[in-house]
Write a protein that holds these residues in place. Structure first.
Motif, mmCIF file in Angstrom:
data_model
loop_
_atom_site.group_PDB
_atom_site.id
_atom_site.type_symbol
_atom_site.label_atom_id
_atom_site.label_comp_id
_atom_site.label_asym_id
_atom_site.label_seq_id
_atom_site.Cartn_x
_atom_site.Cartn_y
_atom_site.Cartn_z
ATOM 1 N N ASN A 5 1.165 -1.379 0.519
ATOM 2 C CA ASN A 5 -0.340 0.322 -0.023
ATOM 3 C C ASN A 5 0.888 1.062 0.068
ATOM 4 O OD1 ASN A 5 -2.244 -1.455 0.323
ATOM 5 N ND2 ASN A 5 -2.573 -1.302 2.490
ATOM 6 N N LYS A 6 1.841 1.134 0.471
ATOM 7 C CA LYS A 6 3.031 1.981 0.466
ATOM 8 C C LYS A 6 3.276 2.937 -0.381
ATOM 9 C CE LYS A 6 4.829 1.952 5.073
ATOM 10 N NZ LYS A 6 6.482 1.209 5.943
ATOM 11 N N CYS A 7 3.323 2.006 -1.444
ATOM 12 C CA CYS A 7 3.743 2.228 -3.049
ATOM 13 C C CYS A 7 2.588 2.870 -3.756
ATOM 14 C CB CYS A 7 4.515 0.829 -3.786
ATOM 15 S SG CYS A 7 5.879 0.229 -2.682
ATOM 16 N N SER A 8 1.668 2.131 -3.522
ATOM 17 C CA SER A 8 0.422 2.899 -4.570
ATOM 18 C C SER A 8 0.345 4.203 -3.899
ATOM 19 C CB SER A 8 -0.576 1.879 -4.763
ATOM 20 O OG SER A 8 -0.366 1.794 -3.202
ATOM 21 N N ILE A 9 0.181 4.286 -2.734
ATOM 22 C CA ILE A 9 0.004 5.835 -1.260
ATOM 23 C C ILE A 9 1.620 6.965 -2.359
ATOM 24 C CG2 ILE A 9 0.212 7.083 0.382
ATOM 25 C CD1 ILE A 9 -1.503 4.629 1.646
ATOM 26 N N ALA A 10 2.153 6.597 -2.064
ATOM 27 C CA ALA A 10 3.841 7.024 -3.160
ATOM 28 C C ALA A 10 3.167 7.030 -4.629
ATOM 29 C CB ALA A 10 5.166 5.552 -3.312
ATOM 30 N N GLU A 29 -1.195 17.145 4.548
ATOM 31 C CA GLU A 29 -2.058 17.129 4.863
ATOM 32 C C GLU A 29 -3.056 16.940 3.389
ATOM 33 O OE1 GLU A 29 -0.665 19.859 6.377
ATOM 34 O OE2 GLU A 29 -0.707 18.607 8.233
ATOM 35 N N LEU A 30 -3.029 18.087 2.262
ATOM 36 C CA LEU A 30 -3.575 17.994 1.412
ATOM 37 C C LEU A 30 -3.639 16.487 0.423
ATOM 38 C CD1 LEU A 30 -5.390 19.699 -0.668
ATOM 39 C CD2 LEU A 30 -2.610 20.290 -2.008
ATOM 40 N N LEU A 31 -2.440 15.971 0.657
ATOM 41 C CA LEU A 31 -1.499 14.758 -0.166
ATOM 42 C C LEU A 31 -2.654 13.720 0.992
ATOM 43 C CD1 LEU A 31 1.773 15.084 -1.007
ATOM 44 C CD2 LEU A 31 0.202 14.538 -2.273
ATOM 45 N N SER A 32 -3.173 13.470 2.137
ATOM 46 C CA SER A 32 -3.698 13.115 3.214
ATOM 47 C C SER A 32 -5.485 12.356 2.567
ATOM 48 C CB SER A 32 -4.069 13.853 4.635
ATOM 49 O OG SER A 32 -4.435 12.934 5.149
ATOM 50 N N THR A 35 -5.357 11.223 -0.514
ATOM 51 C CA THR A 35 -4.976 9.811 -0.987
ATOM 52 C C THR A 35 -5.785 9.286 -0.080
ATOM 53 O OG1 THR A 35 -3.635 9.646 0.432
ATOM 54 C CG2 THR A 35 -3.226 10.135 -1.119
ATOM 55 N N GLY A 36 -6.731 9.904 1.524
ATOM 56 C CA GLY A 36 -7.583 9.553 2.310
ATOM 57 C C GLY A 36 -6.897 8.510 3.223
ATOM 58 N N CYS A 37 -5.286 8.758 3.607
ATOM 59 C CA CYS A 37 -4.900 8.507 4.489
ATOM 60 C C CYS A 37 -4.488 9.249 5.830
ATOM 61 C CB CYS A 37 -3.401 7.802 3.811
ATOM 62 S SG CYS A 37 -3.760 7.030 2.841
ATOM 63 N N ASN A 38 -3.949 8.713 6.435
ATOM 64 C CA ASN A 38 -3.591 9.453 7.397
ATOM 65 C C ASN A 38 -1.882 10.795 7.797
ATOM 66 O OD1 ASN A 38 -2.258 10.182 10.456
ATOM 67 N ND2 ASN A 38 -3.103 9.345 11.356
ATOM 68 N N PRO A 39 -2.128 11.781 7.418
ATOM 69 C CA PRO A 39 -0.978 12.905 7.735
ATOM 70 C C PRO A 39 0.431 11.870 8.074
ATOM 71 C CG PRO A 39 -3.093 13.750 8.376
ATOM 72 C CD PRO A 39 -3.065 12.522 8.381
ATOM 73 N N ILE A 42 1.585 9.813 5.692
ATOM 74 C CA ILE A 42 2.298 10.424 4.202
ATOM 75 C C ILE A 42 2.879 11.628 4.539
ATOM 76 C CG2 ILE A 42 0.846 12.296 2.455
ATOM 77 C CD1 ILE A 42 -0.690 10.530 2.248
ATOM 78 N N ARG A 43 3.294 11.681 5.767
ATOM 79 C CA ARG A 43 4.624 11.982 5.718
ATOM 80 C C ARG A 43 5.942 11.483 6.072
ATOM 81 N NH1 ARG A 43 1.675 16.228 9.219
ATOM 82 N NH2 ARG A 43 1.314 14.939 10.700
ATOM 83 N N ASN A 44 5.409 10.494 7.006
ATOM 84 C CA ASN A 44 6.715 9.005 6.371
ATOM 85 C C ASN A 44 6.949 8.846 5.010
ATOM 86 O OD1 ASN A 44 7.006 8.846 8.741
ATOM 87 N ND2 ASN A 44 4.862 7.214 9.246
ATOM 88 N N ILE A 45 5.526 8.895 4.396
ATOM 89 C CA ILE A 45 6.432 8.027 2.447
ATOM 90 C C ILE A 45 7.167 9.626 1.604
ATOM 91 C CG2 ILE A 45 4.766 8.373 0.629
ATOM 92 C CD1 ILE A 45 2.961 6.410 2.091
ATOM 93 N N VAL A 46 6.445 10.905 2.175
ATOM 94 C CA VAL A 46 6.734 12.119 1.482
ATOM 95 C C VAL A 46 8.573 11.915 2.240
ATOM 96 C CG1 VAL A 46 7.079 14.469 1.515
ATOM 97 C CG2 VAL A 46 4.672 13.097 1.318
ATOM 98 N N SER A 47 8.817 11.682 3.440
ATOM 99 C CA SER A 47 9.694 12.050 4.604
ATOM 100 C C SER A 47 11.242 10.763 3.448
ATOM 101 C CB SER A 47 9.985 11.347 5.607
ATOM 102 O OG SER A 47 11.519 11.612 6.091
#
Length: 149
Positions: A5-10, A29-32, A35-39, A42-47
């Motif tokens: 799921n992390k890959c598809s969210i990314a 927050e916008l990406l959250s 995607t419908g995911c917790n911010p 998202i921050r972990n994936i963005v990082s």
């Protein structure tokens, strides 16, 4: 088999950044919301993608942008950045075969070579798929009203 799921969210985040990053400040927050995911997720994936050099993130008020052209971002690079064990999770041997059974005792040895070949093939395939193709597919689906033609 499935991709994490992390890959598809990314990938979702990267499409959003590519499509709207020039006109909007793309925040976690916008990406959250998109995607419908917790911010925090998202921050972990963005990082992870920032650490890999896929995206840049402005400090302070935030805002993510692509650090490299989309044709240079492969699906494998994305997945390796956000979930380094993604391919191993996708192709793995069950964890607790019985040591008392001849098949259970030997199944790892039986499947290791085959699964290693399969993993190599998956990696080659994932490296051949770029964000350029994924964004193209997004545009095709967008223009067709949600159906891949």
């Amino acid at each position: 088999m499935h991709i994490s799921n992390k890959c598809s969210i990314a990938v979702h985040c990267l499409i959003f950044i590519y499509e709207y990053g020039d006109e909007k400040k793309v925040t976690s927050e916008l990406l959250s919301l998109s995607t419908g995911c917790n911010p925090v997720t998202i921050r972990n994936i963005v990082s992870a993608m920032k650490k890999d050099g896929i995206i840049d993130v402005k400090f302070g008020t935030g805002g993510a942008t692509l650090a490299i052209p989309i044709q240079d971002i492969s699906l494998y690079r994305i997945c390796a950045a956000v979930d380094p064990k993604a391919v191993d999770k996708m192709i793995s041997i069950h964890s607790a075969p019985s040591p008392f059974c001849p098949v259970g005792r030997n199944i790892r040895g039986v499947l290791n070579r085959t699964y290693d070949t399969l993993k190599e093939d998956v990696i080659v395939s994932m490296k051949s798929i770029t964000m350029e193709k994924i964004v193209h597919d997004y545009h095709v689906i967008l223009k067709s009203g949600g159906k891949m033609t």
